[in-house]
Design an enzyme around this catalytic site. Structure first.
Site, PDB file in Angstrom:
ATOM      1  N   ALA A  15       0.808  -1.210  -0.021  1.00 39.95           N
ATOM      2  CA  ALA A  15       0.087   0.088  -0.017  1.00 39.95           C
ATOM      3  C   ALA A  15       1.020   1.006  -0.003  1.00 39.95           C
ATOM      4  CB  ALA A  15      -0.922   0.166   1.127  1.00 39.95           C
ATOM      5  N   ALA A  16       1.956   1.161   0.645  1.00 42.15           N
ATOM      6  CA  ALA A  16       2.830   2.418   0.847  1.00 42.15           C
ATOM      7  C   ALA A  16       3.107   3.173  -0.630  1.00 42.15           C
ATOM      8  CB  ALA A  16       4.004   2.455   1.417  1.00 42.15           C
ATOM      9  N   GLY A  69       0.497   4.993  -0.278  1.00 44.16           N
ATOM     10  CA  GLY A  69      -0.993   5.389  -0.045  1.00 44.16           C
ATOM     11  C   GLY A  69      -1.861   5.942  -1.031  1.00 44.16           C
ATOM     12  N   LYS A 129      -2.844   5.184  -4.072  1.00 42.22           N
ATOM     13  CA  LYS A 129      -3.807   4.252  -4.474  1.00 42.22           C
ATOM     14  C   LYS A 129      -5.126   3.884  -3.454  1.00 42.22           C
ATOM     15  CE  LYS A 129      -0.539   2.682  -7.988  1.00 42.22           C
ATOM     16  NZ  LYS A 129       0.449   3.194  -7.205  1.00 42.22           N
ATOM     17  N   GLU A 179       1.784  -2.907   4.260  1.00 44.13           N
ATOM     18  CA  GLU A 179       3.049  -2.462   3.589  1.00 44.13           C
ATOM     19  C   GLU A 179       3.968  -3.348   4.289  1.00 44.13           C
ATOM     20  OE1 GLU A 179       4.151  -0.797   1.035  1.00 44.13           O
ATOM     21  OE2 GLU A 179       6.073  -1.687   1.708  1.00 44.13           O
ATOM     22  N   ARG A 230       8.368   2.273   5.290  1.00 41.98           N
ATOM     23  CA  ARG A 230       7.418   3.141   4.409  1.00 41.98           C
ATOM     24  C   ARG A 230       6.028   3.311   5.184  1.00 41.98           C
ATOM     25  NH1 ARG A 230       6.917   1.515  -1.476  1.00 41.98           N
ATOM     26  NH2 ARG A 230       6.550   3.576  -1.873  1.00 41.98           N
ATOM     27  N   ASP A 248      -0.080  -3.612  -6.150  1.00 40.25           N
ATOM     28  CA  ASP A 248       0.739  -2.641  -6.766  1.00 40.25           C
ATOM     29  C   ASP A 248       2.432  -3.042  -6.392  1.00 40.25           C
ATOM     30  OD1 ASP A 248       1.629  -0.436  -8.004  1.00 40.25           O
ATOM     31  OD2 ASP A 248       1.444   0.862  -6.338  1.00 40.25           O
ATOM     32  N   CYS A 272       5.101  -0.326 -12.020  1.00 37.63           N
ATOM     33  CA  CYS A 272       5.330   0.711 -12.870  1.00 37.63           C
ATOM     34  C   CYS A 272       6.692   0.620 -13.508  1.00 37.63           C
ATOM     35  CB  CYS A 272       5.562   2.042 -11.782  1.00 37.63           C
ATOM     36  SG  CYS A 272       6.620   1.521 -10.538  1.00 37.63           S
TER      37      CYS A 272
END
Lengths: 158, 351
Positions: free
Chosen positions: B127-128, B130, B132, B150, B155, B195, B279
């Site tokens: 999650a970090a 945060g 999204k 996370e 983070r 993610d 990414c």
């Protein structure tokens, strides 16, 4: 019920929310759909949506947002709580603008006329709750986090 | 396949050379290599979106436009505006108060694909910081359960800072390795977002030189990373080869990515959705990871492209490996198509 090993539903939640509602003049409906959790052993209080509950294999570090640093039945609510729940405060609220607002944001104490009674206040500007302020002997002290005061100072400097 | 995703994925691609340097290795996948590399040299625009959990987003949107009249609306996310280069919204009062949040445009898309509704139970496994997570909470109307996990303890503060600033109360933050969630646990989530950690090649446009301390008074800038980023002018940095783009790294991170995706799928109820996003452009970290999922367990769904934001479909093969056929339903953002960062996303339906 416990959320993991670290949180339990706060037995004094109703009394605390009633005090906050009375003190700041907000209806209890503002807190509807939320529950108050106490972190063990620190006794900090957290307010989270009612849907937050334990999940197998995922011990929680934090639930929702911090309400206050201890489990007293009245007290010093967090800035995050003020912004999220106390925008509509009708008591113990100070609406600032101009220089007084600027001083609050950057963390400089400022005298208020007429002087409010000593205590904690919701500080608001343009209808938006900014955070918690403390009045002592007619002087408003900003209780915004230090970093936010730095940011405000940077923004003021352009 | 719907929207503007072109029909048909590229055919079999040549195996990339181990010696391939930087982003040039993706030439077989890109329609215009020069435009791609040139886009990677430009600063990355940022998007500010009005937080519906903190006041009327229409009012907040007007405040964004008052601060920055040159801001242009993002057509596919409500009350989101693309900001011109040089604008530093981290200094705005609206940012401090949590009325707005700032992130990169392409990263809005995975949260949009989650499609969470009020009352849902959502697992955000990585999650970090945060960004999204906050978007998902907004979709949920801050009602339900959003587990923001996370693994990296360092983070967590960024994650907590953002969620608290934005007034998110439906989130519970945890700090475990997502691959180590207990086996046999109930499938108690409606949606999950993975993610995943990756080689981050798509973020080369975000790399910046640290600006002078924002208060103009010297000293160390102690602001949380999210604040520093939001108020830091951008400077493009040339993509470079690093340890994070070596074959060894890719192999190691791929194992982690597969483990995370499998675990997320295992915790989502049948019929629920799992979003996988990175990414990076690397097929090793994208299509190859999807390929590791048994098609009988989860299907990769077609995506509808956001208006005006062309997506490129997933590739069927890379490095001599042919992937499951529905990887073409996954999508890439290439930076030269819509002036975004590089991003990969897929939506899986749990069977």
């Amino acid at each position: 019920m416990r959320v993991s090993e670290s949180f339990e539903l706060h037995p004094g939640a109703d009394a605390l929310l009633a005090w906050i509602g009375e003190h700041f003049g907000v209806p209890l409906a503002v807190f509807a759909g939320h529950r108050v959790w106490r972190k063990i052993p620190s006794a900090t209080l957290w307010i989270a949506a009612a849907g937050v509950e334990p999940v197998a294999g995922l011990p929680y570090e934090v639930v929702g947002i911090r309400l206050q640093r201890n489990d007293a039945s009245f007290g010093q609510v967090s800035n995050a709580f003020v912004r999220r729940f106390l925008n509509g405060a009708t008591r113990h609220v100070l609406d600032l603008d101009g220089d007084a607002l600027e001083r609050f944001l950057v963390g400089d104490p400022g005298a208020l006329e007429p002087a409010p009674r000593n205590g904690y206040y919701v500080v608001r500007a343009a209808g938006e709750a900014l955070g918690r302020g403390r009045v002592h002997d007619g002087v408003l002290h900003s209780e915004l986090p230090k970093e936010e005061r730095r940011s405000a100072r940077a923004a003021a400097a352009g | 396949m719907t929207g503007t995703i072109p029909d048909g994925a590229p055919g079999a691609q040549p195996a990339p050379s181990d010696a391939a340097e930087g982003l040039e290795r993706y030439a077989p996948l890109v329609d215009d290599v020069d435009a791609f590399l040139a886009a990677c040299e430009r600063p990355l625009p940022r998007v500010a979106w009005a937080n519906p959990l903190r006041g009327d987003p229409e009012v907040t949107a007007r405040r964004i436009l008052a601060r920055c009249p040159e801001a242009t609306p993002v057509p596919w996310w409500p009350h989101a505006y693309r900001l011109p280069d040089g604008v530093m919204p981290g200094n705005w009062l609206e940012f401090m108060l949590g009325l707005i949040h700032v992130q990169e445009e392409a990263t809005l898309w995975p949260a949009a694909l989650v499609g969470a509704a009020p009352g849902d139970r959502v697992l955000d496994l990585c999650a970090a910081p945060g960004n999204k997570t906050a978007l998902i909470a907004a979709q949920m109307g801050d009602r339900g359960l959003l587990v923001a996990n996370e693994k990296n303890r360092g983070r967590l503060s960024q994650l907590r800072f953002n969620l608290e600033r934005l007034g998110v109360t439906c989130a519970a933050v945890s700090n475990v390795d997502g691959r180590r969630l207990p086996a046999g646990a109930p499938r108690d989530f409606d949606h999950a977002l993975v993610d995943a950690p990756c080689s981050c090649e798509g973020t080369t446009r975000k790399l910046r030189r640290r600006a002078a301390p924002a208060d103009g008074q010297g000293g160390e800038d102690t602001a949380p990373a999210e604040v520093r980023e939001a108020r830091t002018p951008t400077r493009p940095t040339r993509p470079r080869r690093s340890a994070e783009t070596t074959p060894g790294f890719r192999k190691a991170i791929q194992a982690i990515q597969i483990g995370l995706l499998r675990k997320a799928i295992a915790r989502v109820r049948p019929g629920g959705t799992v979003i996988y996003a990175t990414c990076t452009y690397a097929p090793e970290e994208n299509e190859r990871v999807l390929h590791a999922i048994d098609p009988a367990v989860a299907a990769i769904e077609p995506l509808t492209a956001p208006p005006g934001a062309p997506l490129a479909p997933g590739v069927r093969s890379w490095g001599g490996v042919e992937f499951r056929s529905d990887v073409v339903h996954a999508a890439r953002f290439w930076p030269h198509h819509h002036d975004t960062g590089g991003f990969f996303v897929a939506r899986l339906r749990v069977l």
